[in-house]
Design a protein around this motif. Structure first.
Motif, PDB file in Angstrom:
ATOM      1  N   ASP A 143       0.844  -1.187   0.000  1.00  0.00           N
ATOM      2  CA  ASP A 143       0.000   0.000   0.000  1.00  0.00           C
ATOM      3  C   ASP A 143       0.883   1.242   0.000  1.00  0.00           C
ATOM      4  O   ASP A 143       1.749   1.406   0.854  1.00  0.00           O
ATOM      5  N   TYR A 144       0.655   2.136  -0.969  1.00  0.00           N
ATOM      6  CA  TYR A 144       1.476   3.348  -1.070  1.00  0.00           C
ATOM      7  C   TYR A 144       1.372   4.192   0.200  1.00  0.00           C
ATOM      8  O   TYR A 144       2.358   4.792   0.638  1.00  0.00           O
ATOM      9  N   LEU A 145       0.195   4.234   0.816  1.00  0.00           N
ATOM     10  CA  LEU A 145      -0.011   5.061   2.003  1.00  0.00           C
ATOM     11  C   LEU A 145       0.335   4.330   3.303  1.00  0.00           C
ATOM     12  O   LEU A 145       0.330   4.933   4.372  1.00  0.00           O
ATOM     13  N   ASP A 146       0.607   3.049   3.207  1.00  0.00           N
ATOM     14  CA  ASP A 146       0.972   2.267   4.393  1.00  0.00           C
ATOM     15  C   ASP A 146       2.077   1.276   3.994  1.00  0.00           C
ATOM     16  O   ASP A 146       1.856   0.064   3.932  1.00  0.00           O
ATOM     17  N   PRO A 147       3.274   1.801   3.695  1.00  0.00           N
ATOM     18  CA  PRO A 147       4.334   0.974   3.112  1.00  0.00           C
ATOM     19  C   PRO A 147       4.971   0.013   4.114  1.00  0.00           C
ATOM     20  O   PRO A 147       4.661   0.033   5.302  1.00  0.00           O
ATOM     21  N   TYR A 148       5.868  -0.799   3.569  1.00  0.00           N
ATOM     22  CA  TYR A 148       6.694  -1.747   4.329  1.00  0.00           C
ATOM     23  C   TYR A 148       5.913  -2.968   4.806  1.00  0.00           C
ATOM     24  O   TYR A 148       6.472  -3.804   5.510  1.00  0.00           O
ATOM     25  N   ILE A 149       4.628  -3.084   4.456  1.00  0.00           N
ATOM     26  CA  ILE A 149       3.858  -4.274   4.812  1.00  0.00           C
ATOM     27  C   ILE A 149       3.383  -4.926   3.518  1.00  0.00           C
ATOM     28  O   ILE A 149       2.575  -4.362   2.773  1.00  0.00           O
ATOM     29  N   GLU A 150       3.889  -6.108   3.231  1.00  0.00           N
ATOM     30  CA  GLU A 150       3.528  -6.806   2.010  1.00  0.00           C
ATOM     31  C   GLU A 150       2.146  -7.436   2.158  1.00  0.00           C
ATOM     32  O   GLU A 150       1.843  -8.065   3.175  1.00  0.00           O
ATOM     33  N   ILE A 151       1.307  -7.247   1.150  1.00  0.00           N
ATOM     34  CA  ILE A 151      -0.054  -7.777   1.158  1.00  0.00           C
ATOM     35  C   ILE A 151      -0.173  -8.815   0.045  1.00  0.00           C
ATOM     36  O   ILE A 151       0.174  -8.541  -1.100  1.00  0.00           O
ATOM     37  N   GLY A 152      -0.658  -9.996   0.393  1.00  0.00           N
ATOM     38  CA  GLY A 152      -0.813 -11.010  -0.636  1.00  0.00           C
ATOM     39  C   GLY A 152      -0.972 -12.391  -0.053  1.00  0.00           C
ATOM     40  O   GLY A 152      -0.989 -12.569   1.172  1.00  0.00           O
ATOM     41  N   PRO A 153      -1.076 -13.369  -0.910  1.00  0.00           N
ATOM     42  CA  PRO A 153      -1.092 -13.198  -2.371  1.00  0.00           C
ATOM     43  C   PRO A 153      -2.446 -12.681  -2.881  1.00  0.00           C
ATOM     44  O   PRO A 153      -3.488 -13.030  -2.354  1.00  0.00           O
ATOM     45  N   VAL A 154      -2.372 -11.830  -3.914  1.00  0.00           N
ATOM     46  CA  VAL A 154      -3.562 -11.373  -4.628  1.00  0.00           C
ATOM     47  C   VAL A 154      -3.752 -12.318  -5.808  1.00  0.00           C
ATOM     48  O   VAL A 154      -2.840 -12.493  -6.627  1.00  0.00           O
ATOM     49  N   LYS A 155      -4.907 -12.904  -5.908  1.00  0.00           N
ATOM     50  CA  LYS A 155      -5.147 -13.937  -6.909  1.00  0.00           C
ATOM     51  C   LYS A 155      -5.431 -13.338  -8.280  1.00  0.00           C
ATOM     52  O   LYS A 155      -6.281 -12.459  -8.434  1.00  0.00           O
ATOM     53  N   VAL A 156      -4.679 -13.797  -9.290  1.00  0.00           N
ATOM     54  CA  VAL A 156      -4.909 -13.426 -10.688  1.00  0.00           C
ATOM     55  C   VAL A 156      -4.676 -14.683 -11.532  1.00  0.00           C
ATOM     56  O   VAL A 156      -4.293 -15.721 -11.010  1.00  0.00           O
ATOM     57  N   SER A 157      -4.860 -14.572 -12.819  1.00  0.00           N
ATOM     58  CA  SER A 157      -4.562 -15.696 -13.692  1.00  0.00           C
ATOM     59  C   SER A 157      -3.050 -15.749 -13.952  1.00  0.00           C
ATOM     60  O   SER A 157      -2.334 -14.757 -13.778  1.00  0.00           O
ATOM     61  N   GLU A 158      -2.565 -16.896 -14.390  1.00  0.00           N
ATOM     62  CA  GLU A 158      -1.150 -17.018 -14.718  1.00  0.00           C
ATOM     63  C   GLU A 158      -0.790 -16.132 -15.917  1.00  0.00           C
ATOM     64  O   GLU A 158       0.328 -15.620 -16.004  1.00  0.00           O
ATOM     65  N   GLU A 159      -1.743 -15.944 -16.820  1.00  0.00           N
ATOM     66  CA  GLU A 159      -1.500 -15.064 -17.966  1.00  0.00           C
ATOM     67  C   GLU A 159      -1.295 -13.629 -17.499  1.00  0.00           C
ATOM     68  O   GLU A 159      -0.394 -12.930 -17.968  1.00  0.00           O
ATOM     69  N   VAL A 160      -2.118 -13.184 -16.554  1.00  0.00           N
ATOM     70  CA  VAL A 160      -1.981 -11.826 -16.015  1.00  0.00           C
ATOM     71  C   VAL A 160      -0.651 -11.683 -15.274  1.00  0.00           C
ATOM     72  O   VAL A 160       0.093 -10.720 -15.476  1.00  0.00           O
ATOM     73  N   SER A 161      -0.338 -12.634 -14.419  1.00  0.00           N
ATOM     74  CA  SER A 161       0.900 -12.529 -13.633  1.00  0.00           C
ATOM     75  C   SER A 161       2.139 -12.570 -14.517  1.00  0.00           C
ATOM     76  O   SER A 161       3.171 -11.983 -14.185  1.00  0.00           O
ATOM     77  N   SER A 162       2.055 -13.242 -15.672  1.00  0.00           N
ATOM     78  CA  SER A 162       3.212 -13.311 -16.571  1.00  0.00           C
ATOM     79  C   SER A 162       3.556 -11.955 -17.170  1.00  0.00           C
ATOM     80  O   SER A 162       4.682 -11.724 -17.619  1.00  0.00           O
TER      81      SER A 162
END
Length: 237
Positions: free
Chosen positions: A185-204
């Motif tokens: 989050d740009y306004l709350d940095p240094y904390i990784e958020i995930g995993p966010v689910k997408v398709s393999e095509e999108v992630s590629s």
């Protein structure tokens, strides 16, 4: 003193005989968009004295930024953000129009320098920005547009489930794995958020360092995307 608007109109008038009708229309549209962008955004960065002048002219004479100030009041970051982000992500310009816009500035800046509307140092700074964008911009713009289009298609085809845990805003992509994104989050940095689910095509197609303006909800061990407002190759601020 030639205002920004006057300089643009003079350039367009001189170039008319050399341009095809379509390119001339594109240049007119581009000038209108860039002036609109400056009118909305650039006044916030003025020094106090110029702020007062802007407010006075805007209130009493109904003049906008580009009708008040000359080309010295265009800074490199204005052109950089406009060409790399605003046209692509906010306006949604085609790859052809974005390239025409870059070509416009490559022609306009030397013309303005020859007319003495730009001093040598300022001209050099602006020309350097446009030159750097030319080297990297077309490929990146195409990649961002394709990624954004596929991401939106994925979100439309996979509606998010309801969840009380949600976040929205601007997020930087920090890590990518097949079918998964981790963001910050740009306004709350240094904390990784995930995993966010997408398709393999999108992630590629996703690149670390790109920014997403979206809303997400936590469902089980994953975050699901509710909506996507924009995709950018640069920080939006």
């Amino acid at each position: 003193m030639k205002t920004i608007d006057e300089a643009f109109r003079e350039f367009l008038k001189e170039q008319k005989r050399e341009l095809s009708p379509r390119t001339h229309r594109d240049y007119e549209n581009l000038i209108s968009l860039f002036e609109e962008y400056l009118d909305v955004c650039a006044s916030d960065d003025l020094y106090e004295e110029d702020q007062e002048l802007y407010k006075e002219k805007h209130k009493n004479e109904h003049k906008e930024y580009c009708q008040i100030f000359d080309l010295a009041y265009i800074v490199p970051s204005d052109i950089e953000y406009f060409l790399e982000d605003y046209l692509i992500n906010d306006f949604g310009g085609s790859a052809a129009f974005v390239e025409t816009s870059r070509r416009f500035f490559r022609k306009f800046l030397p013309w303005a320098y020859e007319k003495d509307y730009l001093d040598p140092e300022h001209y050099s700074e602006l020309a350097k920005v446009v030159g750097n964008i030319r080297k990297k911009g077309k490929k990146t713009a195409s990649q961002v547009q394709k990624f954004g289009s596929l991401l939106c298609d994925y979100v439309d085809a996979h509606p998010a489930e309801e969840s009380p845990e949600w976040k929205e805003g601007d997020f930087e992509i920090r890590r990518v794995e097949p079918g998964k994104l981790w963001v910050e989050d740009y306004l709350d940095p240094y904390i990784e958020i995930g995993p966010v689910k997408v398709s393999e095509e999108v992630s590629s197609l996703a690149k670390t360092g790109w920014y997403l303006n979206f809303g997400i909800v936590k469902v089980g061990d994953f975050w699901q995307i509710v909506y996507v407002e924009g995709v950018s190759s640069r920080c939006p601020y």
